[in-house]
Design a protein around this motif. Structure first.
Motif, PDB file in Angstrom:
ATOM      1  N   ALA A  31       0.805  -1.202   0.146  1.00  0.00           N
ATOM      2  CA  ALA A  31       0.175  -0.015  -0.180  1.00  0.00           C
ATOM      3  C   ALA A  31       0.955   1.452  -0.041  1.00  0.00           C
ATOM      4  O   ALA A  31       1.923   1.482   0.644  1.00  0.00           O
ATOM      5  CB  ALA A  31      -1.026   0.041   1.201  1.00  0.00           C
ATOM      6  N   HIS A  48      -2.391   4.008   8.203  1.00  0.00           N
ATOM      7  CA  HIS A  48      -1.369   3.147   9.112  1.00  0.00           C
ATOM      8  C   HIS A  48      -1.924   2.016   9.710  1.00  0.00           C
ATOM      9  O   HIS A  48      -1.407   0.883   9.975  1.00  0.00           O
ATOM     10  CB  HIS A  48      -0.520   3.975   9.438  1.00  0.00           C
ATOM     11  CG  HIS A  48       0.734   3.501  10.369  1.00  0.00           C
ATOM     12  ND1 HIS A  48       1.860   2.894  10.041  1.00  0.00           N
ATOM     13  CD2 HIS A  48       0.697   3.669  11.981  1.00  0.00           C
ATOM     14  CE1 HIS A  48       2.600   2.518  10.880  1.00  0.00           C
ATOM     15  NE2 HIS A  48       1.879   2.989  12.241  1.00  0.00           N
ATOM     16  N   THR A  51      -3.284  -1.093   7.895  1.00  0.00           N
ATOM     17  CA  THR A  51      -2.319  -1.757   7.257  1.00  0.00           C
ATOM     18  C   THR A  51      -1.421  -2.696   7.983  1.00  0.00           C
ATOM     19  O   THR A  51      -1.249  -3.673   7.984  1.00  0.00           O
ATOM     20  CB  THR A  51      -1.338  -1.175   6.211  1.00  0.00           C
ATOM     21  OG1 THR A  51      -0.991  -0.041   6.956  1.00  0.00           O
ATOM     22  CG2 THR A  51      -2.076  -0.632   5.037  1.00  0.00           C
ATOM     23  N   HIS A  58       3.354  -1.029   3.817  1.00  0.00           N
ATOM     24  CA  HIS A  58       2.808   0.277   3.645  1.00  0.00           C
ATOM     25  C   HIS A  58       3.831   1.303   3.769  1.00  0.00           C
ATOM     26  O   HIS A  58       4.546   1.478   4.681  1.00  0.00           O
ATOM     27  CB  HIS A  58       1.730   0.595   5.021  1.00  0.00           C
ATOM     28  CG  HIS A  58       1.180   2.016   4.935  1.00  0.00           C
ATOM     29  ND1 HIS A  58       0.987   2.660   6.108  1.00  0.00           N
ATOM     30  CD2 HIS A  58       0.450   2.562   3.683  1.00  0.00           C
ATOM     31  CE1 HIS A  58       0.159   3.825   5.373  1.00  0.00           C
ATOM     32  NE2 HIS A  58       0.065   3.715   3.956  1.00  0.00           N
TER      33      HIS A  58
END
Length: 220
Positions: A31, A48, A51, A58
């Protein structure tokens, strides 16, 4: 072999449903969130948290220094108030950030080429093109062709939700077990969603039309 996908990820409702959908389909997902100097960082924090919960790689690209070059939007200029109302209103044009999708796709494209990913995915849906010029086919198709020719390693652009409504995305997320309470969409950036800006109004409407319980805390 798993399909490698770079997801442009905001931490909002649509991109989180897409994240869960890609994982359900068996993709190897990384991501990418973009800090372009937007009004607040609440969505980035939500991204944040989500993920991390999923154990998904991420990265946050810091493009915040570009903020002075993206002036004129309620999301990048403090002097422009966030408009309230439905996305169908003319005032919602004030939420458009100049060329934002091209910036995001360019950064995601560089990362995708670097790590030999198969594609970039983002959660544009059927309602976006009416208000956002950079969600139109006339914008995306030439850019997709350019990206495929940008390197010996070809990367595609995927928009799996482009024919879906926000309500249909909400319904899919419900079936996938998306923690909607962890996502964040409000333009104002307060602790609770304001309930009045375009994205809050659209969010409320999506849950209602999908007949899905809305766990979001709204001020109004």
């Amino acid at each position: 072999m798993k399909r490698k996908t770079i997801l442009i990820y905001s931490g909002g409702m649509d991109s989180t449903v897409l994240l869960y959908n890609l994982l359900a389909e068996g993709d190897e997902v990384a991501a990418l969130s973009i800090d372009y100097g937007q009004r607040h960082r609440r969505e980035l924090g939500a991204g944040h948290a989500i993920t991390t919960r999923l154990g998904v790689e991420h990265h946050l690209a810091d493009l915040s220094a570009l903020r002075p070059l993206l002036a004129g939007s309620s999301q990048t200029s403090e002097g422009v108030a966030v408009p309230h109302g439905h996305y169908a209103a003319e005032t919602m044009k004030l939420t458009v950030v100049p060329n934002r999708n091209m910036l995001m796709l360019a950064v995601a494209g560089a990362w995708a080429i670097s790590r030999k990913a198969d594609r970039i995915a983002y959660a544009a849906h059927a309602g976006d093109h009416a208000i956002y010029p950079d969600c139109r086919e006339e914008f995306v198709q030439p850019l997709a062709q350019a990206l495929e020719n940008a390197d010996w390693h070809r990367v595609r652009i995927a928009r799996p939700f482009i024919t879906m409504t926000k309500a249909e995305i909400c319904g899919l997320g419900h079936r996938l077990g998306v923690p909607f309470d962890l996502t964040y969409s409000c333009y104002e950036g307060r602790d609770a969603h304001c309930g009045k800006c375009g994205t809050c109004v659209e969010r409320k409407e999506a849950f209602q039309l999908a007949n899905v319980n809305d766990p979001t805390v709204y001020e109004a």
